[in-house]
Design a protein around this motif. Structure first.
Motif, short mmCIF file in Angstrom:
data_model
loop_
_atom_site.label_atom_id
_atom_site.label_comp_id
_atom_site.label_asym_id
_atom_site.label_seq_id
_atom_site.Cartn_x
_atom_site.Cartn_y
_atom_site.Cartn_z
N PHE A 137 -36.41 -45.05 39.76
CA PHE A 137 -35.99 -44.54 41.06
C PHE A 137 -34.83 -43.55 40.96
CE2 PHE A 137 -37.58 -47.90 44.27
CZ PHE A 137 -38.75 -48.07 43.56
N VAL A 138 -34.23 -43.42 39.78
CA VAL A 138 -33.02 -42.63 39.60
C VAL A 138 -33.34 -41.25 39.03
CG1 VAL A 138 -30.77 -42.54 38.44
CG2 VAL A 138 -31.72 -44.75 39.14
N SER A 139 -32.71 -40.22 39.60
CA SER A 139 -32.79 -38.87 39.01
C SER A 139 -31.38 -38.29 38.97
CB SER A 139 -33.72 -37.98 39.81
OG SER A 139 -33.30 -37.87 41.16
N ILE A 140 -31.14 -37.48 37.95
CA ILE A 140 -29.82 -36.89 37.74
C ILE A 140 -29.99 -35.45 37.27
CG2 ILE A 140 -27.70 -36.98 36.35
CD1 ILE A 140 -28.07 -40.01 36.18
N MET A 187 -34.47 -42.68 45.06
CA MET A 187 -33.16 -43.14 45.43
C MET A 187 -32.48 -43.69 44.22
SD MET A 187 -31.28 -45.71 45.60
CE MET A 187 -30.36 -46.99 45.99
N PRO A 188 -31.33 -43.33 43.89
CA PRO A 188 -30.61 -42.15 44.33
C PRO A 188 -30.82 -40.96 43.42
CG PRO A 188 -29.12 -43.52 43.10
CD PRO A 188 -30.45 -44.22 43.13
N HIS A 189 -30.43 -39.81 43.92
CA HIS A 189 -30.37 -38.60 43.10
C HIS A 189 -28.91 -38.23 42.98
CE1 HIS A 189 -31.18 -34.77 41.29
NE2 HIS A 189 -30.39 -34.21 42.18
N VAL A 190 -28.45 -38.01 41.76
CA VAL A 190 -27.06 -37.67 41.49
C VAL A 190 -27.01 -36.24 40.96
CG1 VAL A 190 -25.01 -38.23 40.13
CG2 VAL A 190 -26.51 -40.07 40.95
N THR A 191 -26.13 -35.44 41.54
CA THR A 191 -25.92 -34.08 41.07
C THR A 191 -24.53 -34.01 40.45
OG1 THR A 191 -27.30 -33.19 42.85
CG2 THR A 191 -25.78 -31.66 41.78
N GLN A 204 -27.15 -41.48 30.67
CA GLN A 204 -27.45 -42.88 30.35
C GLN A 204 -26.43 -43.82 30.98
OE1 GLN A 204 -27.57 -42.67 26.07
NE2 GLN A 204 -29.74 -42.16 26.04
N GLU A 205 -25.16 -43.47 30.93
CA GLU A 205 -24.11 -44.33 31.49
C GLU A 205 -24.20 -44.39 33.02
OE1 GLU A 205 -22.12 -46.39 29.80
OE2 GLU A 205 -23.25 -45.69 28.06
N ILE A 206 -24.49 -43.29 33.64
CA ILE A 206 -24.60 -43.27 35.10
C ILE A 206 -25.83 -44.05 35.54
CG2 ILE A 206 -25.02 -41.77 37.10
CD1 ILE A 206 -23.21 -39.69 35.62
N VAL A 207 -26.94 -43.90 34.84
CA VAL A 207 -28.15 -44.65 35.17
C VAL A 207 -27.88 -46.15 35.08
CG1 VAL A 207 -30.51 -45.20 34.41
CG2 VAL A 207 -29.79 -42.82 34.62
N LYS A 208 -27.20 -46.58 34.02
CA LYS A 208 -26.86 -48.01 33.87
C LYS A 208 -26.03 -48.50 35.05
CE LYS A 208 -26.50 -47.87 28.86
NZ LYS A 208 -25.54 -48.01 27.75
N THR A 259 -27.05 -51.05 42.32
CA THR A 259 -28.04 -51.04 43.41
C THR A 259 -29.19 -52.01 43.20
OG1 THR A 259 -29.43 -49.30 42.43
CG2 THR A 259 -27.57 -48.60 43.83
N GLY A 260 -29.41 -52.39 41.92
CA GLY A 260 -30.56 -53.24 41.63
C GLY A 260 -31.88 -52.49 41.62
N LYS A 261 -31.83 -51.18 41.77
CA LYS A 261 -33.05 -50.37 41.75
C LYS A 261 -33.47 -50.11 40.30
CE LYS A 261 -33.13 -49.89 46.17
NZ LYS A 261 -34.06 -50.63 46.97
#
Length: 72
Positions: free
Chosen positions: A37-40, A1-5, A21-25, A31-33
């Protein structure tokens, strides 16, 4: 959580890394995750194919669900 396409006109590998990198930040901050937990995924779409393959099939049917709508 979450996966961004992300689907975008072709961009360089460096731009993909920077965008990721910017989206992950932003996701971590919002979300505080943890980062684990993040995939893009990023898919290049040719400008000439955009309307048919992305807008008509993915954006237009989901306009009511978009938090940011395109201005075209």
């Amino acid at each position: 959580m979450p996966h961004v396409t992300i689907k975008t006109y072709p961009i360089s590998e460096e731009e993909k890394v920077n965008l990721t990198q910017e989206i992950v930040k932003a996701i971590i901050r919002t979300t505080g995750k943890p980062e684990e937990f993040v995939s893009i995924s990023i898919t290049d779409v040719q400008e000439s194919d955009w309307m048919e393959t992305v807008y008509d099939k993915e954006i237009k049917p989901e306009l009511d669900n978009l938090y940011k709508k395109p201005g075209y």
